[in-house]
Every structure is written in structure tokens, then in C-alpha cells.
Design an enzyme around this catalytic site. Structure first.
Site, PDB file in Angstrom:
ATOM      1  N   CYS A  92       0.865  -1.174   0.000  1.00 37.38           N
ATOM      2  CA  CYS A  92       0.000   0.000   0.000  1.00 37.38           C
ATOM      3  C   CYS A  92       0.908   1.232   0.000  1.00 37.38           C
ATOM      4  O   CYS A  92       1.668   1.440   0.958  1.00 37.38           O
ATOM      5  CB  CYS A  92      -0.913   0.001   1.227  1.00 37.38           C
ATOM      6  N   CYS A 251      -3.319   6.755  -4.909  1.00 40.36           N
ATOM      7  CA  CYS A 251      -3.039   5.316  -4.830  1.00 40.36           C
ATOM      8  C   CYS A 251      -1.594   5.022  -5.261  1.00 40.36           C
ATOM      9  O   CYS A 251      -1.271   5.042  -6.459  1.00 40.36           O
ATOM     10  CB  CYS A 251      -4.013   4.488  -5.674  1.00 40.36           C
TER      11      CYS A 251
END
Ligand code: PYC
Length: 334
Positions: A92, A251
Site C-alpha cells: 500500500c 493510490c
């Protein structure tokens, strides 16, 4: 009423609007072994911790959580296992920026470089003196180019399948403006795309599920627009996450997948800066280096991979202790 658990401290932060919730003391004991083995143990034996932290009533579907562990590799600062409201994710990017900002806030790291172990590989991060963080992500690559999918209620769309630490389907021809006003349509279309990919049997390498959908469009921020003689080196994206929420940040793993596609198409040179805007307008600055052929994830001979660098900033928003009341039927999440 006394807590049912050992003292457990969580720190929340956000990176470009996307929240990260980290367990920095207490929490599940993931034991030793590789980070992939620790993630498997988390999933098999401690899933109630994921539900307690990322689901209502204590959490919500936008939260990406992480349990900070001792390192699994010599020389690394720590390990991290990321999760969300429905399961576990490999890497992530926004969460790693949040992790470094959190470690800095705790006084556990100073400006400089550190290595962090994840279930999909060790990543490098740099904390800058101004609080910004650059993450050198796992090697990333495009797996499939220009795949057609028939999306019920929407028609035929095309996209690339790329790995950036998670699997992404990246599409330009979805026809929906990437802005907050169109969030209901973006959510609906991207969810249908995900289902259509499953129905059509389109997967990442080795049959891996494509659990993130990235809808792309032109940049909106004035400083990122093309000027006469200079094409835009920027784009805007909407990313649907596995649990049905959209990423408020650009992201990090999705930006890495985008860089892999730009590199594969010869549209961005190594070292050139790419600005990725999120649907809410937050920005990551990104660039890549070429990795020697086939030396990346899985060491597949001859595969073109890149090493993505993602730069962003996170802010701590909460420092709290988890309370589990044994009388509370929803203490471990809905
Ligand atoms: O920043 O890589 C990322 C990410 C994945 C899911 C949510 N954010």
C-alpha cells in the site's frame, strides 16, 4: 469495565485524504517467519483484529489498516501487513507514506532512508527533512495490454492489467469525468468492470484476482496541464479498492501500475516526473528507474519491470488506545 485485551495503541494518519490506521503497540502477535507467512497467520488466526479495526463501529470501509511488526529481513526497520474492510492487500503506497510519517511522529525514525518488509517484498522509503516521504515500491510491470471487456450496462471497455504491488485494471475509455461530482457513476462503473473481469476470466499473472480498478483521465490542476510544445506529464485517476471504497489518494500501487504502463508504451522516460492526481485532487509525484531484465518479482526472465518512486506526504490525525468491552456484541466489528 476492563479491557479484554492487552494495551493496544493505534495511530491514524491520512495521505492525500486516504486514511491509514496503524497498530504500533499490542494487537495480534503475528510471530516470526516471512511477511507472507505472518500475513497468512493474521488471516487464519487473528482476523477479528482486522474486522475490529477496519469495520464499523470502530472503523469504516475507507480505512487501510496495518500491523507494524519487527522486521523479517536483516537491515530492515520494521515489517507491515496491510489490510482493509474485506481482507489483506499486498502493498500500500499511501499506507507506507503514512507508516513513515507515523514512525517520525513517534520519534522512531529521523530523516533518511529505511527499508520496510511487506508480504510482497521489501520496499525502501526516504523521510525528507520537510516531512515528505518517497517510497521506492516493489518492481512493477504491465502484464496485459489493451484487453477488451464487455461491461453490462456500459458497453465495451479496454484496459491494461498491471502489477504495482497489487493487481490493477487501468482503463481510459470509460467515458466518465474523474471528479467528485461523478463519484456515484465512477463507483458504479468500476464495480461493474471488476465483476466483468471475473466473468471474462481476466486475471493478473498466475490467475491472480484483479482487485483494484483504475479509471484514468486528463489532469485538472492548472500546474499539470499541457502547455504549447510540452505534453502533460500528469493524469488523474479514480481507484476502486477491494472493499468497495474509492481511494482518496492517488493510490501509490495504482500510480506504480500506471508508471509501468507509461514505461511499456514509451510515453515516460526513466527519471521523468509524472504527477498523478486523485479524484479529490491530491497529488503524488512519481518517477521510475528501469530494473535489470527479469530481476524483479518472481524473477521472470525477460520481463520488463520498473522500479517506481512515489513521493507524497501524510499527516497524523489520531493517537488512541483500543477498548474492547466484553459486554459489547460488536466490539470485534460488524
Ligand atoms: O496507495 O497503494 C495504495 C493503496 C492501495 C489501496 C489503497 N491505497
Amino acid at each position: 469495565m476492563a479491557n479484554d485485551i492487552a494495551p493496544t495503541r493505534i495511530i491514524d494518519s491520512h495521505t492525500g485524504g486516504e486514511p491509514t490506521r496503524l497498530v504500533v503497540e499490542g494487537g495480534p502477535d503475528l510471530g516470526a517467519g516471512t511477511m507472507a507467512e505472518r500475513r497468512a497467520r493474521f488471516r487464519a488466526e487473528h482476523d477479528r483484529w482486522r474486522r475490529a479495526l477496519a469495520n464499523e463501529p470502530r472503523g469504516h470501509d475507507v480505512i487501510v489498516g496495518g500491523v507494524v511488526t519487527p522486521p523479517s529481513s536483516p537491515g530492515s526497520h520494521c515489517g507491515i501487513v496491510f489490510f482493509n474492510n474485506v481482507g489483506f492487500i499486498g502493498m500500500c503506497g499511501h499506507g507506507t507514506i503514512g507508516l513513515v510519517a507515523t514512525l517520525a511522529w513517534l520519534g522512531r525514525v529521523q530523516p533518511g532512508r529505511l527499508a520496510i518488509d511487506t508480504p510482497v517484498g521489501t520496499v525502501q522509503a526516504e523521510l525528507h527533512a520537510d516531512g515528505g516521504v518517497t517510497v521506492a515500491n516493489v518492481p512493477s510491470y504491465r502484464h496485459l495490454r489493451h484487453v477488451a471487456v464487455d461491461v453490462p450496462g456500459h458497453g465495451r471497455m479496454h484496459g491494461d492489467v498491471a502489477w504495482g504491488g497489487n493487481w490493477f485494471f487501468l482503463s481510459h475509455d470509460h467515458g466518465v469525468p474523474i471528479d467528485r461530482e461523478h463519484l456515484p457513476q465512477l463507483l458504479a462503473v468500476s464495480e461493474r468492470v471488476r465483476q466483468a473481469l471475473v466473468a471474462a476470466g481476466v486475471t493478473g499473472e498466475g490467475g491472480a484476482e484483479i482487485d483494484h480498478v483504475e479509471l484514468l483521465g486528463p489532469p485538472r490542476r492548472p500546474e499539470h496541464l499541457a502547455t504549447a510544445g510540452a505534453p502533460a506529464r500528469a493524469g488523474r485517476s479514480f481507484v476502486l479498492c477491494p472493499g468497495g471504497a474509492y481511494d482518496r489518494s492517488p493510490c501509490g500501487t495504482g500510480t506504480s501500475a500506471k508508471l509501468a504502463c507509461l514505461a511499456a508504451d514509451g510515453e515516460l522516460a526513466p527519471g521523468e516526473t509524472w504527477h498523478q492526481e486523485s479524484v479529490i485532487g491530491s497529488v503524488f509525484a512519481a518517477r521510475y528507474e528501469r530494473t535489470p531484465r527479469g530481476e524483479g518479482r518472481g524473477a521472470v526472465a525477460g520481463r520488463d519491470e520498473i522500479l517506481p518512486f512515489i513521493h507524497g506526504r501524510a499527516h497524523v490525525t489520531l493517537d488512541a488506545r483500543v477498548v474492547v468491552d466484553p459486554r459489547d456484541p460488536f466490539a470485534w466489528g460488524l
